[in-house]
Design a protein around this motif. Structure first.
Motif, short mmCIF file in Angstrom:
data_model
loop_
_atom_site.label_atom_id
_atom_site.label_comp_id
_atom_site.label_asym_id
_atom_site.label_seq_id
_atom_site.Cartn_x
_atom_site.Cartn_y
_atom_site.Cartn_z
N ILE A 100 11.22 38.33 84.62
CA ILE A 100 12.25 38.32 85.11
C ILE A 100 13.81 38.63 85.20
N TYR A 101 15.20 38.96 85.09
CA TYR A 101 16.10 38.28 84.35
C TYR A 101 17.30 38.15 85.99
N CYS A 102 17.54 37.69 86.01
CA CYS A 102 18.76 37.11 86.82
C CYS A 102 20.14 36.54 86.73
N TRP A 103 20.99 37.37 86.59
CA TRP A 103 21.86 36.69 85.54
C TRP A 103 23.62 36.96 86.55
N ASN A 104 24.14 36.29 86.71
CA ASN A 104 25.30 35.32 88.08
C ASN A 104 24.93 36.47 89.12
N VAL A 105 23.40 36.75 90.14
CA VAL A 105 23.62 37.20 90.40
C VAL A 105 23.00 35.85 91.95
N LEU A 106 22.39 35.45 91.76
CA LEU A 106 22.10 33.68 92.34
C LEU A 106 23.31 33.47 93.50
N GLN A 107 24.23 33.04 92.82
CA GLN A 107 25.45 33.24 93.83
C GLN A 107 26.18 33.84 94.63
N PHE A 108 25.99 34.37 94.91
CA PHE A 108 26.14 35.50 96.45
C PHE A 108 24.84 35.97 96.88
N VAL A 109 24.10 34.82 97.17
CA VAL A 109 22.96 34.57 98.09
C VAL A 109 22.66 33.92 98.95
N SER A 110 23.39 33.65 100.50
CA SER A 110 23.65 32.18 100.89
C SER A 110 22.55 31.40 100.94
N ASP A 111 23.29 29.56 101.39
CA ASP A 111 22.07 28.86 101.66
C ASP A 111 21.28 29.16 102.30
N ASP A 112 20.90 29.99 103.39
CA ASP A 112 19.64 29.94 103.83
C ASP A 112 18.62 30.96 103.47
N ARG A 113 19.13 31.40 102.43
CA ARG A 113 17.97 32.63 101.89
C ARG A 113 18.21 32.32 100.32
N ILE A 114 18.47 31.76 99.94
CA ILE A 114 19.02 31.12 98.64
C ILE A 114 17.40 30.37 97.88
N PHE A 115 16.54 29.74 98.53
CA PHE A 115 15.32 29.03 97.93
C PHE A 115 13.95 30.41 98.34
N SER A 116 14.68 30.85 99.46
CA SER A 116 13.17 32.02 99.39
C SER A 116 13.17 33.66 98.51
N VAL A 117 14.70 33.04 98.15
CA VAL A 117 14.70 34.84 96.74
C VAL A 117 14.28 34.03 95.09
N ILE A 118 14.76 33.06 95.36
CA ILE A 118 13.30 32.32 94.40
C ILE A 118 12.48 31.94 94.05
N ASN A 119 12.16 32.06 95.40
CA ASN A 119 10.74 31.44 95.21
C ASN A 119 9.80 32.98 95.30
N LYS A 120 10.52 33.96 95.26
CA LYS A 120 10.23 35.43 95.83
C LYS A 120 10.31 35.98 94.76
N ILE A 121 11.43 35.98 93.35
CA ILE A 121 11.86 35.45 92.03
C ILE A 121 10.16 35.57 91.45
N LYS A 122 9.79 34.17 91.75
CA LYS A 122 8.72 33.31 90.59
C LYS A 122 7.20 34.22 91.13
N ALA A 123 7.29 34.70 92.28
CA ALA A 123 5.88 35.07 93.02
C ALA A 123 5.50 36.51 92.23
N LYS A 124 6.76 37.06 91.70
CA LYS A 124 7.03 38.89 91.40
C LYS A 124 6.90 38.48 89.66
N THR A 125 6.75 37.28 89.27
CA THR A 125 6.69 37.16 88.32
C THR A 125 4.70 36.71 87.61
N ASN A 126 4.30 37.73 86.59
CA ASN A 126 2.69 37.03 86.16
C ASN A 126 3.24 36.19 85.55
N SER A 127 1.59 35.45 85.43
CA SER A 127 1.08 34.51 84.95
C SER A 127 1.95 34.30 83.43
N GLY A 128 2.10 33.50 82.74
CA GLY A 128 2.40 33.47 81.73
C GLY A 128 3.95 33.98 81.11
N GLY A 129 4.17 34.61 82.50
CA GLY A 129 6.03 35.70 82.38
C GLY A 129 7.19 34.85 82.58
#
Length: 199
Positions: A100-129
């Motif tokens: 998953i490529y996420c280039w200059n996007v996270l700065q537009f995510v509010s502080d109450d959602r940022i950690f949830s978004v990162i956890n979802k990015i991690k969860a949607k990545t296959n093992s070894g990915g």
């Protein structure tokens, strides 16, 4: 920020050259890997990934950007799956990816959602990915508070690495970027760039 109006111009707002870290990252990917370009803009990294044989899904909130990507991909005979969506809504319903490529996007995510978004990015990545991420780092408290007041988020120094401490960090750097213009007054950002592997 309204990128629809910026993407209406015939030329590509961000240019056509892929990001250097994106170019570097493909040596870690298996052939035909399924990759997600999250917040793809007009598609310059998506084009590069597709040209190198990867199965690309490209997502952006800008319908104009996605249409521009689709038209160019059709012209170049590149197969790219496209979706108009905000980051979080897409992650809630998408399949898993090898990278998953996420280039200059996270700065537009509010502080109450940022950690949830990162956890979802991690969860949607296959093992070894892999996750290939670039974002902004706050240079001082005043700057961070200003960004937070505008419903955005700049990381603290070392924060993104800490959020990925359960992954293998392949590449990580925080540095003051080069001067940029892209239609705006000349400026530069303090940036973080990372390649991390899910283990």
């Amino acid at each position: 920020m309204d990128y629809n109006s910026r993407y209406l111009k015939k030329e590509f707002y961000w240019g056509m050259e892929p990001q250097g870290l994106v170019v570097e990252s493909i040596k870690y990917l298996l052939p035909n890997a399924k990759v997600l370009d999250l917040g793809c803009g007009e598609g310059r990294d998506s084009f590069f990934l597709a040209k190198n044989g990867f199965k690309v899904a490209a997502v952006d909130i800008s319908e104009v950007g996605i249409n521009k990507l689709k038209n160019f991909a059709k012209k170049e005979r590149l197969s790219i799956e496209t979706t108009v969506s905000d980051v979080e809504s897409f992650l809630d319903s998408c399949k898993n990816f090898n990278a998953i490529y996420c280039w200059n996007v996270l700065q537009f995510v509010s502080d109450d959602r940022i950690f949830s978004v990162i956890n979802k990015i991690k969860a949607k990545t296959n093992s070894g990915g892999f996750n290939v991420i670039a974002s902004f780092v706050a240079e001082n408290r005043k700057q961070k508070e200003k960004v937070l007041s505008k419903q955005g988020y700049y990381f603290d120094e070392g924060e993104l690495k800490e959020l990925y401490k359960d992954w293998k960090i392949i590449s990580y750097k925080e540095e003051l970027g080069n001067l940029e213009t892209h239609g705006e007054p000349e400026h530069r950002h303090f940036k973080v760039q990372m390649i991390a592997q899910k283990i």
